[in-house]
Scaffold this active site. Structure first.
Site, PDB file in Angstrom:
ATOM      1  N   ASP A   8       0.862  -1.181   0.000  1.00 56.84           N
ATOM      2  CA  ASP A   8       0.000   0.000   0.000  1.00 56.84           C
ATOM      3  C   ASP A   8       0.901   1.236   0.000  1.00 56.84           C
ATOM      4  O   ASP A   8       2.098   1.139   0.269  1.00 56.84           O
ATOM      5  CB  ASP A   8      -0.916  -0.039   1.238  1.00 56.84           C
ATOM      6  CG  ASP A   8      -2.179   0.784   1.051  1.00 56.84           C
ATOM      7  OD1 ASP A   8      -2.345   1.415  -0.026  1.00 56.84           O
ATOM      8  OD2 ASP A   8      -3.009   0.808   1.974  1.00 56.84           O
ATOM      9  N   GLU A  10       0.144   4.730   1.329  1.00 58.81           N
ATOM     10  CA  GLU A  10       0.086   5.832   2.300  1.00 58.81           C
ATOM     11  C   GLU A  10       1.190   5.732   3.348  1.00 58.81           C
ATOM     12  O   GLU A  10       1.609   6.733   3.920  1.00 58.81           O
ATOM     13  CB  GLU A  10      -1.285   5.880   2.976  1.00 58.81           C
ATOM     14  CG  GLU A  10      -2.398   6.424   2.089  1.00 58.81           C
ATOM     15  CD  GLU A  10      -3.066   5.345   1.248  1.00 58.81           C
ATOM     16  OE1 GLU A  10      -2.585   4.187   1.259  1.00 58.81           O
ATOM     17  OE2 GLU A  10      -4.079   5.655   0.599  1.00 58.81           O
ATOM     18  N   HIS A  60      -2.772  -0.353  -3.628  1.00 57.38           N
ATOM     19  CA  HIS A  60      -3.185   1.050  -3.473  1.00 57.38           C
ATOM     20  C   HIS A  60      -3.973   1.575  -4.679  1.00 57.38           C
ATOM     21  O   HIS A  60      -3.518   1.491  -5.809  1.00 57.38           O
ATOM     22  CB  HIS A  60      -1.956   1.935  -3.253  1.00 57.38           C
ATOM     23  CG  HIS A  60      -2.292   3.400  -3.230  1.00 57.38           C
ATOM     24  ND1 HIS A  60      -2.983   3.986  -2.185  1.00 57.38           N
ATOM     25  CD2 HIS A  60      -2.074   4.387  -4.138  1.00 57.38           C
ATOM     26  CE1 HIS A  60      -3.173   5.275  -2.451  1.00 57.38           C
ATOM     27  NE2 HIS A  60      -2.630   5.544  -3.630  1.00 57.38           N
ATOM     28  N   HIS A 105      -0.969   1.741   6.818  1.00 61.63           N
ATOM     29  CA  HIS A 105      -1.345   2.969   7.564  1.00 61.63           C
ATOM     30  C   HIS A 105      -2.396   2.585   8.591  1.00 61.63           C
ATOM     31  O   HIS A 105      -2.947   1.471   8.544  1.00 61.63           O
ATOM     32  CB  HIS A 105      -1.902   4.007   6.590  1.00 61.63           C
ATOM     33  CG  HIS A 105      -2.957   3.443   5.700  1.00 61.63           C
ATOM     34  ND1 HIS A 105      -4.267   3.299   6.098  1.00 61.63           N
ATOM     35  CD2 HIS A 105      -2.875   2.886   4.463  1.00 61.63           C
ATOM     36  CE1 HIS A 105      -4.950   2.712   5.132  1.00 61.63           C
ATOM     37  NE2 HIS A 105      -4.142   2.431   4.118  1.00 61.63           N
ATOM     38  N   HIS A 116      -7.067   5.837   7.200  1.00 63.49           N
ATOM     39  CA  HIS A 116      -8.367   5.563   6.583  1.00 63.49           C
ATOM     40  C   HIS A 116      -8.530   4.046   6.483  1.00 63.49           C
ATOM     41  O   HIS A 116      -7.564   3.307   6.694  1.00 63.49           O
ATOM     42  CB  HIS A 116      -8.480   6.182   5.179  1.00 63.49           C
ATOM     43  CG  HIS A 116      -7.587   5.522   4.176  1.00 63.49           C
ATOM     44  ND1 HIS A 116      -6.227   5.733   4.124  1.00 63.49           N
ATOM     45  CD2 HIS A 116      -7.847   4.605   3.213  1.00 63.49           C
ATOM     46  CE1 HIS A 116      -5.705   4.992   3.173  1.00 63.49           C
ATOM     47  NE2 HIS A 116      -6.657   4.285   2.586  1.00 63.49           N
ATOM     48  N   GLU A 135      -6.948  -1.604   8.018  1.00 60.20           N
ATOM     49  CA  GLU A 135      -6.797  -2.536   6.885  1.00 60.20           C
ATOM     50  C   GLU A 135      -5.848  -3.670   7.277  1.00 60.20           C
ATOM     51  O   GLU A 135      -6.051  -4.829   6.898  1.00 60.20           O
ATOM     52  CB  GLU A 135      -6.240  -1.790   5.664  1.00 60.20           C
ATOM     53  CG  GLU A 135      -7.245  -0.837   5.047  1.00 60.20           C
ATOM     54  CD  GLU A 135      -6.627   0.128   4.044  1.00 60.20           C
ATOM     55  OE1 GLU A 135      -5.468  -0.072   3.639  1.00 60.20           O
ATOM     56  OE2 GLU A 135      -7.319   1.100   3.668  1.00 60.20           O
TER      57      GLU A 135
HETATM   58 ZN   LIG Z   1      -4.733   1.583   2.370  1.00 59.80          ZN
END
Ligand SMILES: [Zn+2]
Length: 277
Positions: A8, A10, A60, A105, A116, A135
């Protein structure tokens, strides 16, 4: 030994701002090289540690961010969208011994750089069986269902802290220290690449497929920032209102639960209007 990297963006080195991770922006062009550097460092570390095979699954946005041409030639990369298990696609075939979450993240409604859960906004919280879920936590539960341990997590310092809850034994590398949702004290790519490679090498020793972990049923509750979005979520069969701006569902397996979650987030994101939310 085969390692899967769920990558991912972020939580990548140097990333702190929406444009850093928004495909098509000049900042994204720059940051995708930093992201690739983190992922390649993990590849090199796993190979140093004795892995025979490393598969990277892009996780992502459009899932087309990494620069294939800059990866070690021994790696392979799954890129592009619409995959059965989304961020952890590839974990389900019985041939993965360990999974790494690179560039992760923290979850919706919590502190952390670009925190998020799947949706950039709209979701203010997600709970799995009553526990607030990032996540990382959701994907770790999916991997556990296939007997695959999480062996490495990289991201900001709060992401590493979050991972102590769902993957206590995994090696963690903080590539930046959280200051606010859009600010962090960042380490340089040379530094983070060295740290990630060293941690991945050690983490390889944790890669042992175990018996699948059941643990269902799984109840996922979601809180949205507007009532019309929780209403929209209940269009998905099995998803019911569960409180103010909340909706919830229960599935027998994480395989089903993560797919229902994808259906909800797809419908909800189609229900968000640009100006009024
Ligand atoms: Zn993510």
């Amino acid at each position: 030994m085969k390692i899967l990297i769920s990558a991912d963006m972020e939580g990548a080195t140097g990333v702190t701002w929406p444009a850093d991770v928004l495909p098509g922006t000049p900042q994204w062009e720059r940051c995708r090289a930093l992201f690739t550097s983190d992922v390649n460092a993990a590849v090199l570390g796993f190979l140093d540690g004795g892995a025979d095979e490393v598969l990277i699954n892009e996780a992502h946005w459009t899932m087309r961010n990494l620069l294939l041409e800059r990866l070690d030639e021994r790696a392979r990369m799954l890129t592009g969208r619409h995959k059965s298990l989304s961020m952890v696609e590839g974990v389900q075939h019985g041939d993965v011994d360990g999974i790494a979450f690179v560039g992760y993240h923290t979850g919706a409604g919590t502190e952390g750089v670009l925190a998020h859960t799947y949706l950039a906004n709209s979701l203010t919280g997600v709970w799995l069986n009553g526990v607030r879920a990032s996540e990382g936590l959701l994907n770790a539960q999916v991997a556990a269902e296939y007997g695959v341990p999480v062996i490495l997590v990289t991201g900001d310092d709060l992401t590493c802290e979050d991972a102590t809850g769902y993957a206590p034994r995994a090696h963690k590398v903080a590539v930046k220290d959280h200051v606010s949702r859009y600010a962090a004290v960042c380490r340089t790519p040379a530094r983070t690449a060295a740290d990630i490679r060293a941690a991945a090498k050690l983490a390889t020793a944790l890669a042992h497929r175990h018996a699948p972990v059941g643990g269902g049923p799984f109840t996922v509750e979601m809180e949205f920032d507007a009532a019309h979005l929780s209403d929209a979520a209940t269009v998905v069969p099995g998803v019911e209102p569960s409180g103010e701006r909340r909706a919830a569902y229960t599935n027998g397996t994480m395989y089903e639960a993560i797919r229902t979650f994808k259906a909800v987030t797809t419908i909800v994101s189609a229900s968000v209007e640009e100006q009024y939310g």
